[in-house]
Enzyme design. Structure first.
Site, short mmCIF file in Angstrom:
data_model
loop_
_atom_site.label_atom_id
_atom_site.label_comp_id
_atom_site.label_asym_id
_atom_site.label_seq_id
_atom_site.Cartn_x
_atom_site.Cartn_y
_atom_site.Cartn_z
N SER A 100 5.61 28.34 24.23
CA SER A 100 5.98 28.22 22.61
C SER A 100 6.94 29.09 22.03
O SER A 100 8.01 29.53 22.65
CB SER A 100 4.69 27.85 22.06
OG SER A 100 4.96 27.33 20.64
N ARG A 138 -5.91 38.79 11.11
CA ARG A 138 -4.72 38.42 10.31
C ARG A 138 -5.43 38.53 8.77
O ARG A 138 -6.39 38.09 8.52
CB ARG A 138 -4.40 37.05 10.47
CG ARG A 138 -3.93 37.16 11.81
CD ARG A 138 -2.75 35.85 12.09
NE ARG A 138 -2.58 35.86 13.44
CZ ARG A 138 -1.77 36.61 14.07
NH1 ARG A 138 -1.02 37.20 13.50
NH2 ARG A 138 -1.23 36.18 15.55
N ASP A 180 10.74 25.79 17.24
CA ASP A 180 10.19 26.73 18.03
C ASP A 180 10.73 26.57 19.67
O ASP A 180 11.41 25.51 19.77
CB ASP A 180 8.98 27.24 17.72
CG ASP A 180 7.95 25.88 18.56
OD1 ASP A 180 8.44 24.98 18.90
OD2 ASP A 180 6.65 26.50 18.56
N GLY A 196 -6.37 33.73 16.97
CA GLY A 196 -6.69 33.02 18.01
C GLY A 196 -5.80 33.32 19.19
O GLY A 196 -5.80 32.78 20.24
N THR A 197 -4.80 34.11 18.92
CA THR A 197 -3.66 34.51 20.01
C THR A 197 -3.36 35.70 20.33
O THR A 197 -2.61 36.13 21.43
CB THR A 197 -2.64 33.51 19.54
OG1 THR A 197 -2.06 34.34 18.34
CG2 THR A 197 -2.57 31.94 19.59
N ALA A 201 1.29 25.69 7.52
CA ALA A 201 2.49 26.30 6.69
C ALA A 201 3.58 26.66 7.65
O ALA A 201 4.93 26.58 7.42
CB ALA A 201 2.03 27.56 5.96
N ARG A 258 -9.20 36.61 8.84
CA ARG A 258 -9.61 35.88 10.20
C ARG A 258 -9.21 36.51 11.37
O ARG A 258 -8.18 37.11 11.39
CB ARG A 258 -9.21 34.35 9.94
CG ARG A 258 -7.76 34.11 9.94
CD ARG A 258 -7.17 32.69 10.12
NE ARG A 258 -7.35 32.34 11.55
CZ ARG A 258 -6.32 32.35 12.37
NH1 ARG A 258 -5.29 33.08 12.00
NH2 ARG A 258 -6.33 31.68 13.56
N PRO A 259 -9.80 36.20 12.52
CA PRO A 259 -9.55 36.84 13.65
C PRO A 259 -8.40 36.01 14.16
O PRO A 259 -8.85 34.57 14.30
CB PRO A 259 -10.76 36.63 14.67
CG PRO A 259 -11.66 36.09 13.95
CD PRO A 259 -11.30 35.72 12.63
C1 16G Z 1 -1.33 28.47 17.74
C2 16G Z 1 -1.65 27.11 17.24
C3 16G Z 1 -1.22 26.86 15.85
C4 16G Z 1 -1.58 27.90 15.16
C5 16G Z 1 -1.50 29.25 15.74
C6 16G Z 1 -2.53 30.64 14.86
C7 16G Z 1 -1.52 25.02 18.34
C8 16G Z 1 -0.60 24.02 19.28
N1 16G Z 1 -0.82 26.11 18.08
O1 16G Z 1 -0.08 28.56 18.07
O2 16G Z 1 -1.18 25.63 15.59
O3 16G Z 1 -1.01 28.21 13.76
O4 16G Z 1 -2.07 29.21 17.04
O5 16G Z 1 -2.42 31.72 15.42
O6 16G Z 1 -2.40 24.51 17.98
P1 16G Z 1 -3.10 32.66 15.10
O7 16G Z 1 -4.84 32.28 15.67
O8 16G Z 1 -2.78 33.83 16.06
O9 16G Z 1 -3.15 33.24 13.81
MG MG Z 2 5.33 25.42 19.73
#
Ligand code: 16G
Ligand code: MG
Length: 542
Positions: free
Chosen positions: A64, A505, A276, A499-500, A371, A496-497
């Site tokens: 992505s 955050r 993106d 997810g990526t 957002a 929040r922690p």
């Molecule tokens: C991923 C999610 C996106 C979310 C982002 C949050 C999908 C396809 N993508 O990119 O929707 O906004 O994670 O990231 O679900 P974060 O947990 O690091 O804040």
């Molecule tokens: Mg994407």
């Protein structure tokens, strides 16, 4: 299904020692060189999932909006949705299994999920333009074939296009033809039909600058343009011919830095947008006559689309319910505007497309946007049938409204949020309503906000409730946030922690930028102190 063959091939795609990965918010993601074994194993898993659901399953190779050196993989379920949560767990188990255990884990999953191993399997594969993607998608194919699955490799696709292919194949062509041409035809026919009704004063309404993040969106939009060029002319920037993927460009860059992408020639008041890297996110923007940059994010996109749909629903006079789904990141002004001015019910879910998607399915017409620009509109099957019926039966103005709604249904990729679909719907609405980008932006004024990251030893010490708006642990954190929020006007903050990423955050908004910045900073300090911050203490001015 031959255990020896699986062992032999698995060894050719060996897992690096000690590597543990998690099927996260949007699949597996990390540096491309660490992913070969994951790809092979996701090929295996896709075969099991296909056997279990007796349907075609999709595998998309992409990371992505992340840097070009990264890659990732996610599975697409039969109706084009994200993989079911119980299978995310199977995916994590399989990806982390030691070499000698791969076969056993496959058998465990088959047993737990009651997979009939005699069933046939079919997997479709797509990939983005990263240099590593072709090789990695070959590893997926190795996994599929060693388990005896059939496959079709679509090669380069946007993520939403792969979702579309999966959905088409599992609905025996009723939804559309499972080819890129079928996708282009379906969306552009609906777009051209819809915009026929538009009165366009001049060409300025009909041209749009698109930053494609140097990704696959550029190739696909270029292929598609001849299909819709009667209604819209697009000028592509960051089309991948020279720049690096997602580097200083793309929707994520524009949204998080609140500035134009490199390489885009913006004149004042021109409508511009950014995709993106895999074209499932979109944000709009323009610069005003004073050269100030204005971002139009997913919240404002949701507002434009839902107000248009609500008007049409009122016009046809059917009591179809509409709901808007957001996350905690939605700007407070957007929520207020939707609820108080437009009188549309708004719901909040956890971050991540699958959560919003799930909630939006509860409505006849469910509009969901993050957002950051991920989003779409879902129409229930019953609402779709009703609207398409009314488009034939009603008279005059009502009929026109029903026809427009029917076009909107076809224009949204009902399988997934899609930057191309979203762009075409937005362009159609602006043309139909004769709205300039400034008029759209003026619907409401965003509250100033700030997002920060804090490094902690273990981000899982933070747990949340109420769609991530309240911290449950560590003890005392939510009370501290409440006290800080009280110091500012029109203020709100949450943590929040991620997810990526390995960070916590922080989000804050308030009546002025100074207040939002200061609140975000103070909340970061509270996180650092109460949730085991590591490294340097957060300092003001980030
Ligand atoms: C991923 C999610 C996106 C979310 C982002 C949050 C999908 C396809 N993508 O990119 O929707 O906004 O994670 O990231 O679900 P974060 O947990 O690091 O804040
Ligand atoms: Mg994407």
């Amino acid at each position: 299904m031959d255990p020896e063959a699986v062992r032999k091939y698995s060894a050719l795609h060996a897992k690096p020692d000690g590597l543990v990965l998690q099927y996260g918010t949007a699949g597996f993601r990390t540096k491309a060189e660490r992913l070969d074994h994951v790809m092979f194993r996701m090929g295996l898993l896709a075969v099991l999932r296909s056997k279990q659901t007796k349907s075609t399953i999709g595998v998309m190779v992409t990371a992505s909006h992340n840097p070009e050196e990264d890659n990732g993989v996610k599975l697409v379920d039969p109706l084009g949705e994200m993989l079911a949560p119980s299978w995310e767990e199977h995916a994590t188990c399989l990806a982390n299994a030691e070499e000698r255990d791969v076969w056993r884990v496959l058998m465990d999953i088959s047993e737990k999920a009651a997979v009939n191993l005699q069933q046939e399997a079919f997997v479709v594969i797509g990939r983005d333009t990263r240099p590593s993607s072709e090789r990695l998608s070959q590893s997926v194919i190795d996994g599929v074939t060693v388990l005896g699955g059939q496959f079709h490799d679509y090669g380069l696709l946007t993520t939403p296009q792969l979702h579309y292919m999966v959905y088409c194949r599992n609905s025996s062509g009723r939804y559309g033809e499972a080819t890129v041409d079928g996708y282009y035809q379906k969306l552009s026919t609906a777009f051209v039909e819809l915009t026929k009704q538009a009165f366009c004063g001049g060409n300025e309404y009909r041209s749009l600058k698109v930053d494609c993040a140097n990704g696959v969106g550029a190739l696909k939009l270029r292929e598609m343009e001849p299909y819709f060029s009667q209604g819209l002319s697009v000028q592509l920037f960051n089309d991948g011919t020279k720049g690096k993927l997602n580097h200083l460009c793309g929707a994520d860059f524009v949204k998080s830095h609140q500035r134009p992408p490199q390489g885009m020639e913006m004149k004042s008041s021109e409508r511009c947008c950014s995709f993106d890297g895999d074209a499932d996110r979109i944000v709009y923007y323009y610069s005003d006559t004073d050269g100030h940059f204005h971002l139009i994010d997913g919240d404002k996109i949701a507002t434009l689309i839902s107000s248009f749909l609500k008007e049409l629903l009122v016009e046809i006079g059917e009591s179809l319910n509409i709901g808007v789904v957001q996350t905690a990141y939605a700007n407070g002004s957007s929520t207020r505007y939707l609820e108080e001015v437009m009188k549309v019910p708004v719901y909040c879910t956890k971050t991540g497309v699958k959560h919003l998607h799930h909630k939006a399915q509860e409505f006849d017409v469910g509009v969901y946007f993050e957002a950051n620009g991920h989003g779409t509109v879902l129409f229930s099957k019953a609402a779709e049938m009703k609207i398409k019926q009314l488009a034939k039966e009603l008279e005059d103005k009502k009929r026109k409204a029903a026809q427009m709604l029917a076009n909107v249904i076809d224009l949204f990729n009902q399988a997934a949020g899609d930057a191309i679909s979203d762009m075409l719907v937005i362009e159609a609405i602006l043309a139909l309503k004769g709205l300039t980008v400034q008029e759209w932006d003026a619907l409401y004024t965003d509250l100033p906000n700030r997002q920060l990251k804090v490094k902690v030893a273990d981000r899982q010490v933070i747990s949340t409730t109420d769609a991530e708006r309240q911290a449950v642990t560590p003890p005392g954190l939510q009370e501290a946030i409440n006290d800080l929020v009280k110091k500012y006007k029109l203020s709100r903050a949450f943590v929040r922690p991620s997810g990526t990423e390995d960070v916590v955050r922080v989000y804050a908004e308030a009546d002025s930028q100074e207040s939002a910045d200061s609140l975000a900073h103070e909340v970061s300090l509270a996180v650092f102190q109460l949730a085991g911050g590591v490294g340097e203490r957060p300092h003001p001015g980030f």
